[in-house]
Enzyme design. Structure first.
Site, PDB file in Angstrom:
ATOM      1  N   CYS A  15      66.667  77.769  28.159  1.00  0.00           N
ATOM      2  CA  CYS A  15      66.457  79.142  28.632  1.00  0.00           C
ATOM      3  C   CYS A  15      67.657  79.621  29.436  1.00  0.00           C
ATOM      4  CB  CYS A  15      65.186  79.197  29.487  1.00  0.00           C
ATOM      5  SG  CYS A  15      64.906  80.816  30.214  1.00  0.00           S
TER       6      CYS A  15
ATOM      7  N   CYS B 254      66.838  81.688  32.581  1.00  0.00           N
ATOM      8  CA  CYS B 254      66.368  80.859  33.706  1.00  0.00           C
ATOM      9  C   CYS B 254      67.527  80.088  34.361  1.00  0.00           C
ATOM     10  CB  CYS B 254      65.340  79.827  33.236  1.00  0.00           C
ATOM     11  SG  CYS B 254      64.167  80.424  32.030  1.00  0.00           S
ATOM     12  N   ASP B 255      68.456  79.557  33.565  1.00  0.00           N
ATOM     13  CA  ASP B 255      69.397  78.549  34.091  1.00  0.00           C
ATOM     14  C   ASP B 255      70.869  78.926  34.091  1.00  0.00           C
ATOM     15  OD1 ASP B 255      67.218  76.881  34.511  1.00  0.00           O
ATOM     16  OD2 ASP B 255      67.339  75.998  32.512  1.00  0.00           O
TER      17      ASP B 255
END
Ligand code: FAD
Ligand code: NAP
Length: 312
Positions: A134, A137-138
């Site tokens: 993701c 997200c990261d």
């Protein structure tokens, strides 16, 4: 006596939320069950350009936020639980969750799909320590570092573009010498000076001492192996895996007709069992997008209402 809902929806992605909105608005007693965060896969994307009405600055999270509010407005109950067992053989369908057991006159399966793993050595060990599925997200953990993206589809190339906002360089590792992604997305990536391509290549292993430090890449045509080792200043690098998605249908394989793992449902979202509907990415279909997921959810809920009426 345990409550029997009119409709229980498994999965709170776009298909589930749309089904919830239509079922709730039809004043059916409706329960939406989601095992992770409500919103599904689209929560992973920072920009949606192709959902009608999303003109600018629409992310998965902002779109889902409005869908959630709309469903809640019509009295839909939402529960955080994972369905682990189903019995669809009786008139009242029984769903066993990790927390509770639920009963319903009709079920809408909107359990979507999940990221596929690469299956190379070290992948599982370095999830959250260099390996991610993701970018939204990261990505920020890899600011100024080198990042590798595996895959050649829409997701891989779009996410590679997004990652250029954070990473020093983004290398797309693809097992063939042609991308699968839409031409418009490919063109953007090929023009981006931060993106390069490693064709006909696959990651063979990932390793490191606690965090990801080393990767071995194999050229699938020549068999040649190349090592990438993080420099002492960087200490690590990122590997973002976008090699497709598999449907979340393990629960249903004994009960419903599947094709290549996806649930077979007709254009009324009816499955092989009366009162059981499937909507969104989980079903056999030609286009897996938010716009088709929400359409499926709406049709499934309207058909569930008709099915419930027919019982009375
Ligand atoms: P999902 O979104 O997969 O939702 C299913 C939900 O069910 C999940 O939240 C899951 O946790 C839950 N669930 C599964 N099993 C259970 C269980 N046993 N119990 C309880 N809950 C369960 N589409 C576009 O139109 N435009 C885009 O720009 C776009 N970008 C994308 C970017 C990325 C990175 C990805 C991965 C996809 C993108 N897509 C895009 C595709 C889009 O996200 C999907 O088509 C859409 O999310 C499908 O919705 P769904 O509700 O069918 O399934
Ligand atoms: P996808 O289209 O299935 O592409 C998967 C990619 O990963 C392919 O390039 C495939 O290679 C590669 N791959 C598969 N298994 C692999 C393995 N084990 N090792 C290495 N590479 C592997 O998946 P996706 O890109 O996630 O897209 C899924 C769906 O969502 C598609 O329908 C897509 O159109 C949609 N989507 C749409 C948008 C958008 O509209 N903006 C954005 C994201 C996703 P091959 O090419 O060789 O098969």
């Amino acid at each position: 006596m345990m409550k029997v809902y009119d409709v229980v929806i498994i999965g709170g992605g776009p298909a589930g939320l749309s089904a919830a909105l239509y079922a709730g608005r039809a004043t059916l007693s409706t329960l939406l069950i989601e095992k992770e965060q409500v919103g599904g896969q689209i929560m992973m994307t920072s920009e949606i350009e192709n959902y009608p009405g999303c003109v600018e600055e629409e992310s998965g999270a902002t779109l889902i936020d409005r869908m959630k509010k709309q469903a809640a407005h019509f009295g839909v109950e939402t529960i955080s639980d994972e369905i682990t067992e189903v019995d669809l053989s009786q008139k009242v369908k029984v769903l066993k969750g990790q927390q509770e057991t639920y009963r319903a006159k009709s079920i809408i399966i909107a359990s979507g799909a999940a990221s596929k793993r690469l299956g190379c050595e070290g992948e599982e060990q370095f999830i959250g320590r260099g390996v991610s599925y993701c970018a939204t997200c990261d990505a920020s953990f890899f600011r100024g570092l080198d990042v590798f993206v595996v895959g050649g589809g829409d997701t891989a190339v779009e996410e590679a573009l997004f990652l250029t906002k954070f990473a020093r360089k983004v290398s797309i590792i693809h097992r063939r010498d042609q991308l699968r992604a839409a031409k418009s997305i490919q063109e953007k990536a090929k023009k981006n000076p931060k993106i390069d391509f490693m064709w006909d290549s696959a990651i063979e292993s990932l390793s490191g001492d606690g965090i990801l430090e080393k990767m071995v890449i194999k050229n699938l045509k020549t068999g040649e192996k190349t090592e990438y080792i993080a420099s002492p200043e960087d200490m690590t690098f990122g590997v973002f895996v976008f090699v497709g998605y598999a449907p979340n249908t393990a629960l249903f394989k004994e009960e419903l007709e599947l094709e290549n793992g996806y649930i077979k449902a007709d254009d009324m979202m009816k499955t092989s069992i009366d009162g059981v509907f499937a909507a969104g990415d989980v079903r056999v279909k030609s286009l897996r997008q938010v716009v088709t997921a929400v359409s499926d959810g709406a049709i499934g809920a309207v058909q569930a209402e008709k099915y419930i009426d027919s019982l009375e």
